[in-house]
Design a protein around this motif. Sequence first.
Motif, PDB file in Angstrom:
ATOM      1  N   HIS A 123       0.840  -1.204   0.000  1.00 31.08           N
ATOM      2  CA  HIS A 123       0.000   0.000   0.000  1.00 31.08           C
ATOM      3  C   HIS A 123       0.874   1.252   0.000  1.00 31.08           C
ATOM      4  N   TYR A 124       0.464   2.246  -0.784  1.00 31.07           N
ATOM      5  CA  TYR A 124       1.282   3.454  -0.932  1.00 31.07           C
ATOM      6  C   TYR A 124       0.410   4.656  -1.285  1.00 31.07           C
ATOM      7  N   GLY A 125       1.014   5.836  -1.171  1.00 32.05           N
ATOM      8  CA  GLY A 125       0.336   7.080  -1.533  1.00 32.05           C
ATOM      9  C   GLY A 125       1.032   7.750  -2.697  1.00 32.05           C
ATOM     10  N   SER A 126       0.838   9.070  -2.837  1.00 29.01           N
ATOM     11  CA  SER A 126       1.505   9.794  -3.943  1.00 29.01           C
ATOM     12  C   SER A 126       2.536  10.794  -3.445  1.00 29.01           C
ATOM     13  N   ILE A 127       2.556  11.088  -2.151  1.00 28.42           N
ATOM     14  CA  ILE A 127       3.479  12.107  -1.639  1.00 28.42           C
ATOM     15  C   ILE A 127       4.934  11.689  -1.865  1.00 28.42           C
ATOM     16  N   LEU A 162       2.150  20.408  -1.085  1.00 24.87           N
ATOM     17  CA  LEU A 162       3.469  19.769  -1.152  1.00 24.87           C
ATOM     18  C   LEU A 162       4.002  19.675  -2.586  1.00 24.87           C
ATOM     19  N   TRP A 163       3.127  19.813  -3.586  1.00 23.06           N
ATOM     20  CA  TRP A 163       3.552  19.682  -4.985  1.00 23.06           C
ATOM     21  C   TRP A 163       3.975  21.040  -5.535  1.00 23.06           C
ATOM     22  N   PRO A 164       4.881  21.058  -6.516  1.00 20.64           N
ATOM     23  CA  PRO A 164       5.319  22.330  -7.096  1.00 20.64           C
ATOM     24  C   PRO A 164       4.179  23.094  -7.768  1.00 20.64           C
ATOM     25  N   SER A 165       3.220  22.359  -8.366  1.00 17.30           N
ATOM     26  CA  SER A 165       2.087  23.011  -9.035  1.00 17.30           C
ATOM     27  C   SER A 165       0.931  22.014  -9.119  1.00 17.30           C
ATOM     28  N   ALA A 169       1.042  17.910  -9.691  1.00 19.23           N
ATOM     29  CA  ALA A 169       0.316  16.985  -8.807  1.00 19.23           C
ATOM     30  C   ALA A 169      -0.547  16.030  -9.627  1.00 19.23           C
ATOM     31  N   ARG A 170      -1.279  16.581 -10.591  1.00 18.60           N
ATOM     32  CA  ARG A 170      -2.164  15.750 -11.415  1.00 18.60           C
ATOM     33  C   ARG A 170      -1.346  14.709 -12.186  1.00 18.60           C
ATOM     34  N   LYS A 171      -0.251  15.174 -12.767  1.00 17.37           N
ATOM     35  CA  LYS A 171       0.610  14.289 -13.556  1.00 17.37           C
ATOM     36  C   LYS A 171       1.252  13.227 -12.662  1.00 17.37           C
ATOM     37  N   GLY A 172       1.713  13.644 -11.485  1.00 18.44           N
ATOM     38  CA  GLY A 172       2.382  12.730 -10.565  1.00 18.44           C
ATOM     39  C   GLY A 172       1.442  11.650 -10.043  1.00 18.44           C
ATOM     40  N   VAL A 173       0.250  12.072  -9.614  1.00 18.50           N
ATOM     41  CA  VAL A 173      -0.741  11.117  -9.083  1.00 18.50           C
ATOM     42  C   VAL A 173      -1.122  10.099 -10.158  1.00 18.50           C
ATOM     43  N   MET A 174      -1.306  10.572 -11.396  1.00 14.28           N
ATOM     44  CA  MET A 174      -1.763   9.690 -12.475  1.00 14.28           C
ATOM     45  C   MET A 174      -0.632   8.834 -13.058  1.00 14.28           C
ATOM     46  N   SER A 175       0.620   9.189 -12.777  1.00 14.63           N
ATOM     47  CA  SER A 175       1.758   8.491 -13.400  1.00 14.63           C
ATOM     48  C   SER A 175       1.813   7.006 -13.035  1.00 14.63           C
ATOM     49  N   ILE A 176       1.247   6.634 -11.896  1.00 14.58           N
ATOM     50  CA  ILE A 176       1.267   5.216 -11.485  1.00 14.58           C
ATOM     51  C   ILE A 176      -0.149   4.641 -11.381  1.00 14.58           C
ATOM     52  N   TRP A 177      -1.119   5.394 -11.893  1.00 15.05           N
ATOM     53  CA  TRP A 177      -2.539   5.042 -11.735  1.00 15.05           C
ATOM     54  C   TRP A 177      -2.859   3.656 -12.281  1.00 15.05           C
ATOM     55  N   ASP A 178      -2.334   3.369 -13.491  1.00 12.85           N
ATOM     56  CA  ASP A 178      -2.747   2.127 -14.165  1.00 12.85           C
ATOM     57  C   ASP A 178      -2.012   0.889 -13.654  1.00 12.85           C
ATOM     58  N   GLN A 179      -1.200   1.055 -12.599  1.00 16.13           N
ATOM     59  CA  GLN A 179      -0.499  -0.114 -12.043  1.00 16.13           C
ATOM     60  C   GLN A 179      -1.205  -0.700 -10.819  1.00 16.13           C
ATOM     61  N   ALA A 180      -2.158   0.044 -10.268  1.00 19.23           N
ATOM     62  CA  ALA A 180      -2.791  -0.395  -9.012  1.00 19.23           C
ATOM     63  C   ALA A 180      -3.881  -1.433  -9.245  1.00 19.23           C
ATOM     64  N   GLU A 189     -10.727  14.528  -4.721  1.00 19.91           N
ATOM     65  CA  GLU A 189      -9.651  14.062  -5.597  1.00 19.91           C
ATOM     66  C   GLU A 189     -10.175  13.748  -6.997  1.00 19.91           C
ATOM     67  N   ILE A 190     -11.404  13.231  -7.087  1.00 23.65           N
ATOM     68  CA  ILE A 190     -12.009  12.983  -8.413  1.00 23.65           C
ATOM     69  C   ILE A 190     -12.130  14.302  -9.164  1.00 23.65           C
ATOM     70  N   MET A 191     -12.648  15.325  -8.498  1.00 25.37           N
ATOM     71  CA  MET A 191     -12.812  16.628  -9.142  1.00 25.37           C
ATOM     72  C   MET A 191     -11.469  17.159  -9.621  1.00 25.37           C
ATOM     73  N   PHE A 192     -10.462  17.024  -8.774  1.00 21.16           N
ATOM     74  CA  PHE A 192      -9.129  17.533  -9.127  1.00 21.16           C
ATOM     75  C   PHE A 192      -8.548  16.768 -10.322  1.00 21.16           C
ATOM     76  N   LEU A 193      -8.610  15.444 -10.272  1.00 19.83           N
ATOM     77  CA  LEU A 193      -7.961  14.627 -11.307  1.00 19.83           C
ATOM     78  C   LEU A 193      -8.673  14.686 -12.648  1.00 19.83           C
ATOM     79  N   THR A 194     -10.001  14.937 -12.622  1.00 20.95           N
ATOM     80  CA  THR A 194     -10.763  14.989 -13.884  1.00 20.95           C
ATOM     81  C   THR A 194     -10.928  16.418 -14.394  1.00 20.95           C
ATOM     82  N   GLY A 195     -10.357  17.383 -13.682  1.00 22.61           N
ATOM     83  CA  GLY A 195     -10.478  18.775 -14.116  1.00 22.61           C
ATOM     84  C   GLY A 195     -11.832  19.376 -13.826  1.00 22.61           C
ATOM     85  N   GLY A 196     -12.461  18.927 -12.736  1.00 24.24           N
ATOM     86  CA  GLY A 196     -13.703  19.560 -12.286  1.00 24.24           C
ATOM     87  C   GLY A 196     -14.977  18.823 -12.648  1.00 24.24           C
ATOM     88  N   ASP A 197     -14.858  17.593 -13.110  1.00 24.02           N
ATOM     89  CA  ASP A 197     -16.063  16.820 -13.436  1.00 24.02           C
ATOM     90  C   ASP A 197     -16.842  16.446 -12.174  1.00 24.02           C
TER      91      ASP A 197
END
Length: 314
Positions: A123-127, A162-165, A169-180, A189-197
């Motif tokens: 188990h892991y996070g994105s920080i 904690l992220w530079p921008s 953050a969006r790119k970093g969080v999604m960079s390992i998304w498809d491995q989980a 977090e859904i709103m943030f990652l989907t751009g406000g959906d």
Amino acid sequence: MLIDFVPTVNGVSLAEAPAFSKAAGGAPANVAVGISRLGGSAAFVGKVGEDEFGFMLANILKENNVDNSGVRFDHNARTALAFVTLRADGEREFLFFRNPSADMLLHESELDVDLIKKGKIFHYGSISLIEEPCRSAHLAAMRIARESGSILSYDPNLRLPLWPSEEAARKGVMSIWDQADIIKISEDEIMFLTGGDDPYDDNVVLTKLFHPKLKLLVVTEGAEGCRYYTQKFKGRVGGVKVKAVDTTGAGDAFVGGMLYGFASDPDLFQEENRLREALLFANACGSLTVAERGAIPALPTKEAVLKALQNVDS
């Protein structure tokens, strides 16, 4: 893993707080203790400073029956600190002290490979993805875990300050998304990652966030409970109602409860009834945690959870 400084009074800004009490924090460490508290077996891999706070954190893991042999100590960097403000509604604001802190300086060469290979679930996070060398250590640990047959469990646990921008953050969080194999995410977090959906729209979740290898995606809704999505079915499980004192650690307690269920029954995501039972158990873990201050001190035992669930059923 870090030290949270929590105001002794609710509903004030950091500047107005008359005093703070210190508590062990950090999402993956909270999850490890949560699982151990329920009677499961857990280990923690990470880095703290070779300082009083670092020794305290390693000791807290040990006191809570979490294997801390994967903890490393850095004599050049301090243990991370976070000041956490509890607003009047029990929600939080964060101020972090990491410049850089020891947790950011974990090197791939310092990983306890044998310990990682032992885990049924990793188990892991994105920080830990924000900066090197910790990012490379994180990716290596995921690779080791996957190759040894572990279920990969991801809670992005987004902390934008904690992220530079936002884009990073969006790119970093999604960079390992498809491995989980398992992902737990919140409405924000859904709103943030989907751009406000719309975070309540099943189609948004299924088209933008569910990926082909994913066994289970859980959306937590605080006191309202959670929604679940698997390759076969989807639904929601109501929350267990309590008076919120401090929401710190609620999501981690939920994850601990959920992973505890998966460790004893790896095929949960194929049986909807069993999955719903496990998620109700996880909801109760989260609820009991918000009724007390601090994360780790408030994490419930299995007996406490089962007792709370009796009250739900009756």
